[in-house]
Design an enzyme around this catalytic site. Structure first.
Site, mmCIF file in Angstrom:
data_model
loop_
_atom_site.group_PDB
_atom_site.id
_atom_site.type_symbol
_atom_site.label_atom_id
_atom_site.label_comp_id
_atom_site.label_asym_id
_atom_site.label_seq_id
_atom_site.Cartn_x
_atom_site.Cartn_y
_atom_site.Cartn_z
ATOM 1 N N ASP A 173 21.868 3.296 34.855
ATOM 2 C CA ASP A 173 21.790 4.235 33.780
ATOM 3 C C ASP A 173 22.782 5.196 33.526
ATOM 4 O O ASP A 173 23.195 5.300 32.404
ATOM 5 C CB ASP A 173 20.192 5.125 34.207
ATOM 6 N N ALA A 174 23.538 5.334 34.570
ATOM 7 C CA ALA A 174 24.640 6.329 34.599
ATOM 8 C C ALA A 174 25.918 5.863 33.986
ATOM 9 O O ALA A 174 26.513 6.372 33.110
ATOM 10 C CB ALA A 174 25.153 6.728 35.982
ATOM 11 N N GLU A 175 25.940 4.597 34.287
ATOM 12 C CA GLU A 175 27.080 3.778 33.555
ATOM 13 C C GLU A 175 26.954 3.809 31.903
ATOM 14 O O GLU A 175 27.689 3.626 31.246
ATOM 15 C CB GLU A 175 27.153 2.267 34.034
ATOM 16 N N ASP A 189 24.951 5.703 30.203
ATOM 17 C CA ASP A 189 24.836 7.064 29.837
ATOM 18 C C ASP A 189 26.462 7.555 29.488
ATOM 19 O O ASP A 189 26.867 7.926 28.443
ATOM 20 C CB ASP A 189 24.467 8.043 30.730
ATOM 21 N N SER A 240 -4.485 2.044 1.861
ATOM 22 C CA SER A 240 -5.698 1.271 2.582
ATOM 23 C C SER A 240 -6.522 0.300 1.865
ATOM 24 O O SER A 240 -5.571 0.047 0.780
ATOM 25 C CB SER A 240 -6.687 2.302 3.400
ATOM 26 N N LEU A 241 -7.418 -0.339 2.079
ATOM 27 C CA LEU A 241 -7.689 -1.429 1.534
ATOM 28 C C LEU A 241 -9.449 -0.955 1.295
ATOM 29 O O LEU A 241 -9.967 -0.438 2.028
ATOM 30 C CB LEU A 241 -7.928 -2.684 2.287
ATOM 31 N N GLU A 280 -6.214 -13.880 4.641
ATOM 32 C CA GLU A 280 -5.541 -13.557 5.948
ATOM 33 C C GLU A 280 -6.581 -12.735 6.941
ATOM 34 O O GLU A 280 -7.411 -12.007 6.771
ATOM 35 C CB GLU A 280 -4.264 -12.512 5.583
ATOM 36 N N LYS A 338 -7.673 -9.966 9.284
ATOM 37 C CA LYS A 338 -7.399 -8.587 9.444
ATOM 38 C C LYS A 338 -7.124 -8.311 10.799
ATOM 39 O O LYS A 338 -8.092 -8.270 11.786
ATOM 40 C CB LYS A 338 -8.582 -7.789 8.810
ATOM 41 N N ASP A 373 -6.642 -6.253 14.260
ATOM 42 C CA ASP A 373 -7.174 -4.926 14.649
ATOM 43 C C ASP A 373 -5.996 -4.464 15.453
ATOM 44 O O ASP A 373 -6.036 -4.398 16.790
ATOM 45 C CB ASP A 373 -8.490 -5.090 15.272
ATOM 46 N N ARG A 429 1.996 4.273 9.839
ATOM 47 C CA ARG A 429 1.322 4.526 8.584
ATOM 48 C C ARG A 429 0.895 5.805 8.344
ATOM 49 O O ARG A 429 1.109 6.638 7.249
ATOM 50 C CB ARG A 429 0.184 3.827 8.388
ATOM 51 N N TYR A 465 2.464 -8.938 7.170
ATOM 52 C CA TYR A 465 1.662 -9.632 6.249
ATOM 53 C C TYR A 465 2.092 -8.963 4.814
ATOM 54 O O TYR A 465 1.371 -9.261 3.918
ATOM 55 C CB TYR A 465 0.274 -9.149 6.479
ATOM 56 N N LYS A 469 -6.311 -11.566 -0.841
ATOM 57 C CA LYS A 469 -5.297 -10.834 -1.803
ATOM 58 C C LYS A 469 -5.051 -11.878 -2.824
ATOM 59 O O LYS A 469 -5.132 -13.113 -2.636
ATOM 60 C CB LYS A 469 -3.905 -10.542 -1.124
ATOM 61 N N LYS A 516 -15.008 -6.919 5.977
ATOM 62 C CA LYS A 516 -15.107 -6.517 7.539
ATOM 63 C C LYS A 516 -16.125 -7.299 8.199
ATOM 64 O O LYS A 516 -17.296 -7.157 7.571
ATOM 65 C CB LYS A 516 -15.308 -4.988 7.666
ATOM 66 N N CYS A 559 -29.928 5.357 48.331
ATOM 67 C CA CYS A 559 -30.761 4.225 47.538
ATOM 68 C C CYS A 559 -31.637 4.922 46.671
ATOM 69 O O CYS A 559 -32.671 5.798 47.179
ATOM 70 C CB CYS A 559 -31.214 3.215 48.317
ATOM 71 N N CYS A 611 -35.343 3.377 47.752
ATOM 72 C CA CYS A 611 -35.909 3.681 49.261
ATOM 73 C C CYS A 611 -35.633 4.825 49.896
ATOM 74 O O CYS A 611 -35.902 5.101 51.044
ATOM 75 C CB CYS A 611 -35.752 2.274 50.039
ATOM 76 N N CYS A 636 -27.183 -1.202 49.442
ATOM 77 C CA CYS A 636 -28.430 -0.583 50.113
ATOM 78 C C CYS A 636 -28.529 -1.573 51.372
ATOM 79 O O CYS A 636 -28.929 -2.462 51.233
ATOM 80 C CB CYS A 636 -29.588 -0.561 49.173
ATOM 81 N N CYS A 645 -35.941 -2.512 51.716
ATOM 82 C CA CYS A 645 -36.033 -1.758 50.348
ATOM 83 C C CYS A 645 -36.987 -2.266 49.207
ATOM 84 O O CYS A 645 -36.629 -3.424 48.889
ATOM 85 C CB CYS A 645 -34.676 -1.571 49.774
HETATM 86 S S1 IVH Z 1 -2.576 -5.405 3.534
HETATM 87 C C1 IVH Z 1 -1.946 -3.002 0.432
HETATM 88 N N1 IVH Z 1 -3.208 -7.518 5.569
HETATM 89 O O1 IVH Z 1 -5.749 -3.136 7.433
HETATM 90 C C2 IVH Z 1 -2.020 -3.841 1.349
HETATM 91 N N2 IVH Z 1 -3.508 -5.217 6.157
HETATM 92 O O2 IVH Z 1 -7.490 -1.295 5.764
HETATM 93 C C3 IVH Z 1 -2.367 -3.202 2.823
HETATM 94 N N3 IVH Z 1 -4.571 -4.908 8.263
HETATM 95 O O3 IVH Z 1 -3.606 -0.412 7.338
HETATM 96 C C4 IVH Z 1 -2.571 -4.062 3.701
HETATM 97 N N4 IVH Z 1 -4.469 -7.151 9.006
HETATM 98 O O4 IVH Z 1 -3.357 -1.908 9.297
HETATM 99 C C5 IVH Z 1 -3.164 -6.151 5.255
HETATM 100 N N5 IVH Z 1 -3.410 -9.210 7.035
HETATM 101 C C6 IVH Z 1 -3.449 -8.025 6.532
HETATM 102 C C7 IVH Z 1 -4.014 -6.659 7.533
HETATM 103 C C8 IVH Z 1 -4.052 -5.498 7.195
HETATM 104 C C9 IVH Z 1 -4.714 -5.766 9.023
HETATM 105 C C10 IVH Z 1 -4.515 -3.299 8.427
HETATM 106 C C11 IVH Z 1 -3.528 -2.484 8.102
HETATM 107 C C12 IVH Z 1 -3.930 -1.478 6.892
HETATM 108 C C13 IVH Z 1 -5.533 -1.645 7.208
HETATM 109 C C14 IVH Z 1 -6.151 -1.558 5.685
#
Ligand code: IVH
Length: 704
Positions: free
Chosen positions: A34-36, A38, A83-84, A132, A134, A136, A155, A256, A321, A345, A439, A442, A457, A462
């Site tokens: 790390d020192a080197e 830095d 958002s969607l 696509e 979605k 998580d 975001r 995406y 989409k 969803k 327990c 008993c 136990c 028991c």
């Molecule tokens: S498209 C305008 N594609 O879902 C298009 N979103 O509820 C915006 N997400 O904030 C997003 N998989 O975090 C898109 N294949 C996908 C996705 C996706 C997950 C999430 C993303 C967004 C949220 C929207």
């Protein structure tokens, strides 16, 4: 370095710092201390201070240096990260799609997007959509200038996010430099287009499920807090002051959405932008599919709702989409969401609810298992009011406390689990939960041996243990005694009719007839099933004895090897352990069981009652399945996999692990292997259920 041109030296230092950053963050294999390291950064900072002309916003002194670090500084997105709109029903999804189709078809036919065209829906293939998964995780915006990652942002509220460049730069899945079409920019391949001067790529950062589980194991060992789910783990891993921590976490990324592009190729379709991102070096999910018309959208969603657990990352729906970018532009967006996309969803598998209490249940071996008593909540398609917490260490690692708001998960047919508390919602003054030392059934002592994760136990008498042991003895996988379920066993134990498993064969039926709910016919039925159970196999009898660590598979092995209960009882731990597949833990446990005086007495009473102690040689069974090849897949309700395979083999069949053209048929339980089912369909091999399987064992394959 006297005499070196400062500009040259600065460039050299920057290249060195980039290189060592990569070794450190991405490869996790530093070549410098790390020192080197830095020192290199300090030398560059000095040069830049002495020659202001050399300073640059993109210098590693800006990205790496503590003071100059932009980590978590607010970042305004060039265009909002929207958002969607969401839907949870196929009807709504199809209604949205139909509206898109009307708008698309209407425009080309009549010039009026609001006016549907006659006859455009049924039969026609309709519009093109990209479907696509979605993912998580959490959304990221990645900005590249001249092909180099210059900024990564979360975001945030959609307009303003946080700068996470330093941390994102450590994620191996995210390119720090773009490939030109067809290969890395550095290879100097001929380009069909140049690297855009500016491009923004959006996508989802996530943690694979296995890595999440592994991380939680490590957290527990270190006494650190558990992450509730892979999404939180990904977010927590990104929100680190020290990028080295982010680098140590296994994170994935799926691109995406393409944002602004300057000085690059133009695109007509969303699917083309996905293809471009893939070629530029971004991971693009392989399950994305371009489809024609709403039937195919519908099919995609249904397929992935069923298959969501076949992935090694979590998804919570499907994003649909419109593929045509001109049509997207025309439709535009509302203030929060584009009109050309929608999220379908899946029904949630996680919900929050209140943890009312933590209680302990006592099993047949005396094991004390903590479980959560929850305010009832519908999750994963079922109403959940109880969930297991496994053992003391799990409760401690999750630090759940009665009164907490907790996340409950029930995925597929898996038993519900408490993932963890939402600490922000914890009322003040909640004390950590402590494992009881008595327990609950008993009042006897609960003991936990050093090195053991379970608490027991230790009072064999028991009542909770007695009920659990007799219920298990009478259950399907053991002596299979109809009419003797848990409620009945409890009733008989309370009435003093049953004290241990051998009592099952010495019940006072006159006394039973006087109990509530019992009369002539029901008593006669019970008597007949008790009588029938005396002829169960040796393996089933072994299962029924509730010997710790000995399950169905071990019982089969011991029965097959020793062929009689007396031979097993006479063997010492060593001899038992040497049976192929048994091992020292089971060996010691079985020997310990038969060494105990109380257990010997029970065994003698079972013998005196006429219970079968011998294993009939397998040849004795009618070989109704001789020469057949039968594959078992999925979970059967009444047979473990080992039992099912042993039953097939005992009747002359082979039971291999994969489906081939020599397979006679496939027995499918719950959650069968998709590949096996697909293969069977392809080869025309019949697939049957558990009932047909049991019939098969009795009678063989019927002539067709
Ligand atoms: S498209 C305008 N594609 O879902 C298009 N979103 O509820 C915006 N997400 O904030 C997003 N998989 O975090 C898109 N294949 C996908 C996705 C996706 C997950 C999430 C993303 C967004 C949220 C929207």
């Amino acid at each position: 370095m006297a005499g070196t041109d400062p500009a040259e030296r600065a460039a050299e230092l920057r290249a060195l710092i980039e290189h060592h950053n990569y070794r450190y963050f991405v490869l996790d294999d530093p070549e410098l201390t790390d020192a080197e390291f830095d020192d290199l950064v300090a030398e560059l900072a000095r040069l830049e201070a002495e020659h202001p002309g050399l300073a640059s916003k993109r210098s590693p002194t800006v990205r790496v240096g503590g003071e100059a670090s932009t980590l978590f500084a607010p970042v305004r997105h060039a265009s909002p990260m929207m958002s969607l709109d969401k839907t949870t029903s196929y009807e709504e999804l199809i209604a949205w799609g139909a509206r898109m189709e009307r708008l698309g078809a209407g425009r080309s036919a009549t010039g009026d997007p609001a006016e549907p065209t006659q006859g455009s829906a049924a039969g026609s293939k309709g519009l093109r959509f990209t479907c696509e998964l979605k993912i998580d995780g959490l959304a990221l915006s990645l900005l590249y200038e001249q092909g180099t990652l210059v900024r990564a942002a979360t975001r945030g509220d959609g307009d303003v996010g946080e700068d996470v460049t330093a941390n994102v730069a450590t994620v191996g899945a995210i390119p720090r430099a773009l490939f030109a079409a067809g290969g890395p920019a550095s290879t100097g391949e001929s380009l069909t287009w140049g690297v855009p001067s500016l491009v923004e790529v959006r996508g989802e950062l996530y943690m694979p499920i296995a890595s999440f589980e592994e991380l939680n194991r490590r957290q527990a060992l270190a006494g650190s807090r558990q992450f509730i789910n892979p999404r939180n783990a990904a977010a927590g891993s990104l929100r680190q002051k020290d990028p080295a921590v982010t680098a140590s976490r296994d994170l994935g990324f799926w691109a995406y959405q393409l944002g602004a592009v300057e000085g690059g190729p133009g695109f007509a379709r969303h699917s083309e932008t996905l293809e471009w991102m893939r070629k530029a070096g971004f991971p693009v999910n392989p399950h994305i599919k371009v489809v024609e018309g709403l039937d195919e959208v519908d099919e995609y969603c249904r397929t992935w709702q069923d298959k969501r657990h076949s992935l090694d990352y979590e998804i919570d729906g499907v994003v649909v989409k419109l593929d045509d970018l001109a049509e997207q532009a025309e439709l535009g967006s509302t203030s929060r969401a584009p009109r050309w996309a929608i999220a379908y969803k899946f029904p949630p598998e996680e919900k929050t609810t209140r943890l009312i209490d933590i209680m302990v249940s006592i099993g047949r071996t005396g094991k004390a298992t903590p479980f959560a008593v929850l305010e009832p909540v519908v999750v994963g398609g079922a109403r959940v009011s109880l969930a297991t917490l496994h053992n003391e260490d799990q409760v401690r690692a999750k630090d759940v406390r009665p009164g907490d708001t907790v996340v409950v998960r029930r995925a597929g047919d898996v038993i519900p689990e408490v993932r963890g508390p939402i600490v922000a919602l914890r009322p003040e003054g909640l004390a950590p939960w402590r494992f009881p030392d008595r327990c609950p059934a008993c009042g006897g002592r609960l003991e936990r041996a050093p090195g053991d994760s379970d608490t027991f136990c230790v009072n064999d008498g028991c009542p909770a243990q007695v009920v659990a042991r007799i219920t298990h003895f009478a259950s399907r996988g053991a002596m299979d005694i109809e009419h003797l379920g848990e409620a009945t066993v409890r009733q008989f134990v309370e009435a003093g009719i049953l004290h241990d498993i051998s009592d099952v064969y010495y019940m006072d039926y006159d006394k039973v007839a006087t109990l509530e709910g019992w009369a002539g016919v029901s008593v006669a039925n019970l008597r007949a099933s008790v009588e029938a159970s005396k002829r169960r196999s040796l393996a089933n009898l072994l299962v029924g004895l509730s010997i710790r660590h000995l399950g169905a598979a071990g019982s089969q092995l011991l029965a097959g090897h020793f062929r009689s209960l007396d031979a097993i009882a006479a063997a010492d731990a060593d001899t038992l352990s040497r049976v192929d597949g048994v091992g020292p833990v089971i060996g010691a446990s079985v020997a310990g069981f038969f060494a105990a005086e109380a257990n010997r007495r029970i065994v003698e009473r079972l013998r005196a009652a006429g219970v079968t102690f011998e294993d009939p040689r397998s040849e004795a069974l009618p070989q109704v399945l001789a020469g057949l090849s039968i594959v078992v897949t999925g979970t059967l309700a009444r047979w473990s996999r080992e039992q099912a395979e042993a039953a097939l083999k005992a009747r002359g069949a082979r039971s291999p692990g994969s489906v081939t053209k020599r397979t006679t048929l496939v027995v499918a339980g719950r959650d069968p292997g998709a590949a096996k089912i697909a293969k069977a369909a392809e080869l025309g091999v019949p697939v049957v259920d558990e009932e047909a399987f049991e019939e098969l064992l009795e009678r063989g394959v019927p002539d067709s």
